[in-house]
Write an enzyme that holds these catalytic residues in place. Structure first.
Site, PDB file in Angstrom:
ATOM      1  N   HIS A   1       0.871  -1.180   0.000  1.00 36.27           N
ATOM      2  CA  HIS A   1       0.000   0.000   0.000  1.00 36.27           C
ATOM      3  C   HIS A   1       0.901   1.221   0.000  1.00 36.27           C
ATOM      4  O   HIS A   1       1.723   1.405   0.889  1.00 36.27           O
ATOM      5  CB  HIS A   1      -0.917   0.019   1.222  1.00 36.27           C
ATOM      6  CG  HIS A   1      -1.836   1.211   1.228  1.00 36.27           C
ATOM      7  ND1 HIS A   1      -3.073   1.194   0.615  1.00 36.27           N
ATOM      8  CD2 HIS A   1      -1.682   2.463   1.741  1.00 36.27           C
ATOM      9  CE1 HIS A   1      -3.649   2.373   0.755  1.00 36.27           C
ATOM     10  NE2 HIS A   1      -2.828   3.154   1.436  1.00 36.27           N
ATOM     11  N   CYS A   2       0.752   2.066  -1.016  1.00 38.17           N
ATOM     12  CA  CYS A   2       1.639   3.215  -1.198  1.00 38.17           C
ATOM     13  C   CYS A   2       0.961   4.479  -0.677  1.00 38.17           C
ATOM     14  O   CYS A   2      -0.032   4.930  -1.265  1.00 38.17           O
ATOM     15  CB  CYS A   2       1.997   3.360  -2.679  1.00 38.17           C
ATOM     16  SG  CYS A   2       3.098   4.748  -3.015  1.00 38.17           S
TER      17      CYS A   2
END
Length: 267
Positions: A128-129
């Site tokens: 998850h960025c």
């Protein structure tokens, strides 16, 4: 209301876009190569730089808003699992099976993982960025890498342009007054250039061995990789095939079948 705006990624995306265009305007307004080309009537390079920056922004929003490959609701009724429940991984047997996520209770294909930030399971979960406020998964991973490449090209070009705009002055005080904004832009571009270069290098390496960031960092906790040696990867088909599959094959892969063919304990 404020929490909903922040969770939607509005603040992160707005900050990224604003910073990008502020730096771009600074480069155009100072006495850089761009400004000198404009004064000579040579508009090709300024136009190309502007289009490259615009392309990077469009790719950023595309990757940020794209479905990363969320696992759709299956036919089995489910509810909300407690936060203390662990995600059920693959069985210890040599034959992989569909397992249920301990949070959303969906059938979770191999290499999928539940994202706590998005609160959904993602096919071929990478990470998850927070930069794009979205997961990077099977559907948007290739576009994330393309975005990083375009962003790196824009940053390196901006770095060259910023360095061309510094003008000498009689004293340090006058120099900072004349070049303060350009120096700040150079610092931002320099930091982001290093970060994007490292990110791109890491992702290209992992792609070349058909491994995700999650699998690389948590190999010891993933049951379908526990029985493999340190250098073994049941999904690795060789450099050329890995790159071809990643960049050219636009479909959801049945990783259970690939695992069965290549796993050391397959029968």
């Amino acid at each position: 209301m404020v929490q909903n705006v922040f969770r939607s990624g509005f603040l992160v995306r707005s900050a990224h876009t604003l910073l990008t265009w502020v730096v771009t305007v600074i480069l155009f307004l100072h006495n850089t190569d761009l400004r000198r080309c404009e004064e000579r009537g040579e508009l090709l390079l300024p136009a190309l730089f502007f289009l490259l920056v615009l392309l990077s922004v469009l790719l950023y929003f595309a990757v940020s808003l794209m479905d990363p490959g969320f696992v759709l609701t299956d036919t089995v009724g489910g509810g909300q699992g407690s936060d203390e429940e662990m995600e059920v991984m693959i069985s210890e047997s040599s034959t992989p099976r569909l397992r249920r996520c301990g949070y959303c209770l969906l059938k979770q294909p191999m290499r999928a993982k539940h994202c706590q930030a998005c609160k959904r399971c993602v096919h071929r979960f990478d990470h998850h960025c927070p930069w794009i406020e979205n997961c990077v998964g099977e559907r948007n991973h290739r576009w994330f890498v393309v975005y990083l490449l375009v962003q790196l090209l824009a940053l390196l070009w901006a770095l060259h342009i910023a360095l061309s705009g510094f003008s000498p002055s009689a004293s340090w005080d006058l120099w900072f007054r004349a070049n303060g904004f350009l120096l700040a832009a150079l610092g931002v571009v320099g930091v982001f250039s290093v970060v994007v270069l490292l990110l791109l290098g890491c992702h290209l390496y992992l792609i070349s061995i058909n491994c995700t960031t999650w699998e690389f960092m948590s190999r010891h906790r993933i049951s379908y990789l526990k029985n493999c040696g340190v250098e073994e990867n049941p999904f690795d088909r060789g450099l050329f095939c890995n790159l071809w599959d990643f960049f050219c094959i636009c479909r959801t892969v049945m990783w259970e079948q690939v695992y069965l063919k290549n796993a050391p304990n397959s029968v």
